[in-house]
Design an enzyme around this catalytic site. Structure first.
Site, PDB file in Angstrom:
ATOM      1  N   GLU A  57       5.467   1.905  13.951  1.00 32.00           N
ATOM      2  CA  GLU A  57       6.351   0.831  13.471  1.00 32.00           C
ATOM      3  C   GLU A  57       7.737   0.933  14.109  1.00 32.00           C
ATOM      4  OE1 GLU A  57       4.441   0.072   9.035  1.00 32.00           O
ATOM      5  OE2 GLU A  57       6.064   1.501   9.250  1.00 32.00           O
ATOM      6  N   THR A  86       2.709  -3.064   9.190  1.00 33.40           N
ATOM      7  CA  THR A  86       1.619  -2.474   8.400  1.00 33.40           C
ATOM      8  C   THR A  86       2.013  -2.457   6.928  1.00 33.40           C
ATOM      9  OG1 THR A  86       0.887  -1.117  10.260  1.00 33.40           O
ATOM     10  CG2 THR A  86       0.303  -0.313   8.075  1.00 33.40           C
ATOM     11  N   GLY A 122       3.283   3.465   3.986  1.00 36.59           N
ATOM     12  CA  GLY A 122       1.885   3.267   4.392  1.00 36.59           C
ATOM     13  C   GLY A 122       1.471   4.207   5.520  1.00 36.59           C
ATOM     14  N   ALA A 180       8.879  -3.124   4.266  1.00 37.08           N
ATOM     15  CA  ALA A 180       9.746  -1.947   4.120  1.00 37.08           C
ATOM     16  C   ALA A 180       9.581  -1.411   2.707  1.00 37.08           C
ATOM     17  CB  ALA A 180      11.207  -2.315   4.373  1.00 37.08           C
ATOM     18  N   ASP A 181       9.896  -0.153   2.555  1.00 33.53           N
ATOM     19  CA  ASP A 181       9.850   0.451   1.215  1.00 33.53           C
ATOM     20  C   ASP A 181      11.186   0.290   0.504  1.00 33.53           C
ATOM     21  OD1 ASP A 181       7.125   1.536   1.386  1.00 33.53           O
ATOM     22  OD2 ASP A 181       7.980   2.655   3.052  1.00 33.53           O
ATOM     23  N   SER A 240       0.951  -3.951   2.654  1.00 33.18           N
ATOM     24  CA  SER A 240       0.412  -5.115   1.947  1.00 33.18           C
ATOM     25  C   SER A 240       1.191  -6.390   2.271  1.00 33.18           C
ATOM     26  CB  SER A 240       0.409  -4.857   0.437  1.00 33.18           C
ATOM     27  OG  SER A 240       1.712  -4.531  -0.011  1.00 33.18           O
ATOM     28  N   THR A 241       2.513  -6.300   2.450  1.00 31.24           N
ATOM     29  CA  THR A 241       3.299  -7.501   2.767  1.00 31.24           C
ATOM     30  C   THR A 241       2.991  -7.958   4.195  1.00 31.24           C
ATOM     31  OG1 THR A 241       5.013  -6.409   1.442  1.00 31.24           O
ATOM     32  CG2 THR A 241       5.581  -8.523   2.437  1.00 31.24           C
ATOM     33  N   GLY A 299       7.410   3.715   6.014  1.00 35.08           N
ATOM     34  CA  GLY A 299       6.423   4.777   6.180  1.00 35.08           C
ATOM     35  C   GLY A 299       5.619   5.066   4.937  1.00 35.08           C
ATOM     36  N   LYS A 329      12.488  -4.260  -3.405  1.00 29.08           N
ATOM     37  CA  LYS A 329      12.730  -3.266  -2.348  1.00 29.08           C
ATOM     38  C   LYS A 329      14.223  -3.130  -2.015  1.00 29.08           C
ATOM     39  CE  LYS A 329       8.231  -2.792  -1.517  1.00 29.08           C
ATOM     40  NZ  LYS A 329       7.579  -3.358  -0.379  1.00 29.08           N
TER      41      LYS A 329
HETATM   42  C1  5RP Z   1       3.991   1.241   6.261  1.00 28.31           C
HETATM   43  C2  5RP Z   1       5.293   0.695   5.825  1.00 28.31           C
HETATM   44  C3  5RP Z   1       5.265  -0.517   4.966  1.00 28.31           C
HETATM   45  O1  5RP Z   1       5.945  -1.531   5.611  1.00 28.31           O
HETATM   46  C4  5RP Z   1       5.927  -0.210   3.661  1.00 28.31           C
HETATM   47  O2  5RP Z   1       5.275   0.894   3.085  1.00 28.31           O
HETATM   48  C5  5RP Z   1       5.863  -1.403   2.710  1.00 28.31           C
HETATM   49  O3  5RP Z   1       4.551  -1.621   2.324  1.00 28.31           O
HETATM   50  P1  5RP Z   1       4.150  -2.776   1.333  1.00 28.31           P
HETATM   51  O4  5RP Z   1       4.408  -4.059   2.026  1.00 28.31           O
HETATM   52  O5  5RP Z   1       2.683  -2.532   1.057  1.00 28.31           O
HETATM   53  O6  5RP Z   1       4.983  -2.619   0.072  1.00 28.31           O
HETATM   54  O7  5RP Z   1       6.353   1.166   6.165  1.00 28.31           O
HETATM   55  O8  5RP Z   1       4.150   2.433   6.972  1.00 28.31           O
END
Ligand code: 5RP
Length: 261
Positions: free
Chosen positions: A110, A32, A104, A90-91, A34-35, A102, A128
């Site tokens: 996940e 989940t 998102g 991942a963040d 954007s990536t 998390g 990241k």
């Molecule tokens: C969602 C997540 C996402 O993988 C994380 O927030 C990265 O998001 P993005 O790809 O939008 O930067 O853990 O719960």
């Protein structure tokens, strides 16, 4: 069409490279964010245009909807039972491929899905990557009942933990508490630096009211790091290998046009 930003290009190339790891017949956990959304689009294109046969287990209602829209067969984790591979964003990730996830709000599904997979592949732009986890606020999913008590208990426990900050906040969405797919709330822990992520992950999950935390320890096998100029780096923690390559892509591609809409 507006040009993609370097960060979006980085996310796209990471997702595209990871999509190449998916093989016919696989049961794939779909992350989940954007990536991960770029990944789902890439896989959808491979299903529609190359006849790739996969079944996907989404980690959120958002991802489930997107996966169906792009033509991926969606099944539940209970139907799949075990997965060949999960690909997710991942963040933050560190050198040992431990993660904060998390951002998102989907960390619970996940983590369940990634843990039920032979391999977890993380896709991320290079921003990241961190030396030590914790600059990104750590999401903790808590049940709504007594959440303020749980919050206070977490803050008290953080006093004895190897962290630099102890502020916690309830995640909000349009003026009301954010609700996860599982009907829970998210507390974001502003720790700045997590000295012992393994210990913190265990301690948090011992607390009544805590459902799960966003630290993914020893779960990720590979990370695909994307750069804004089209370079990708694949690091495999089990093999100890690092591979670099450049992906060619045209922003005029149909996939891009779809994504930019
Ligand atoms: C969602 C997540 C996402 O993988 C994380 O927030 C990265 O998001 P993005 O790809 O939008 O930067 O853990 O719960």
């Amino acid at each position: 069409m507006a040009e993609l930003s370097p960060i979006d290009k980085a996310k796209f190339v990471a997702a595209k490279r990871a999509a190449e790891m998916v093989e016919d017949g696989m049961r794939v956990g779909l992350g989940t964010g954007s990536t991960a959304a770029w990944l789902v689009r890439c896989l959808g294109e491979m299903v529609r245009e190359d006849g790739l046969k996969i079944r996907g287990v989404p980690t959120s209602t958002r991802t489930a909807e997107l996966a169906r829209d792009v033509g991926i067969e969606v099944i539940s984790l209970d139907e799949a039972r075990w997965l060949d591979m999960t690909i997710d964003g991942a963040d933050e990730f560190d050198d040992e491929l431990n993660l904060i996830k998390g951002g998102g709000g989907a960390l619970l599904q996940e983590k369940i899905v990634a843990t039920a997979s032979d391999q977890m592949v993380v896709i991320a732009d290079v921003g990241k990557q961190v030396e030590t986890l914790g600059a990104f606020p750590l999401p903790v999913e808590v049940i709504p009942f007594g959440w303020q008590t749980t919050k206070a208990l977490i803050e008290e426990t953080l006093i004895s933990m190897d962290v630099l900050g102890r502020q916690t906040s309830l995640r909000m969405n349009g003026g009301v508490p954010y609700i996860t797919d599982e009907g829970n709330h998210i507390l974001d822990l502003h720790l700045n630096r997590i000295g012992n992520a393994r210990q913190l992950a265990l301690v948090l999950n011992q607390m009544p009211g805590v459902v799960e935390n966003g630290l993914f320890i020893d779960i990720c096998d590979r990370v695909v790091i994307g750069y804004g100029d089209g370079r990708v780096e694949v690091r495999d923690i089990n093999e100890g290998t690092v591979e670099q390559e450049r992906l060619d892509f045209l922003e005029e591609d149909n996939l891009f046009s779809d994504l930019m809409e």
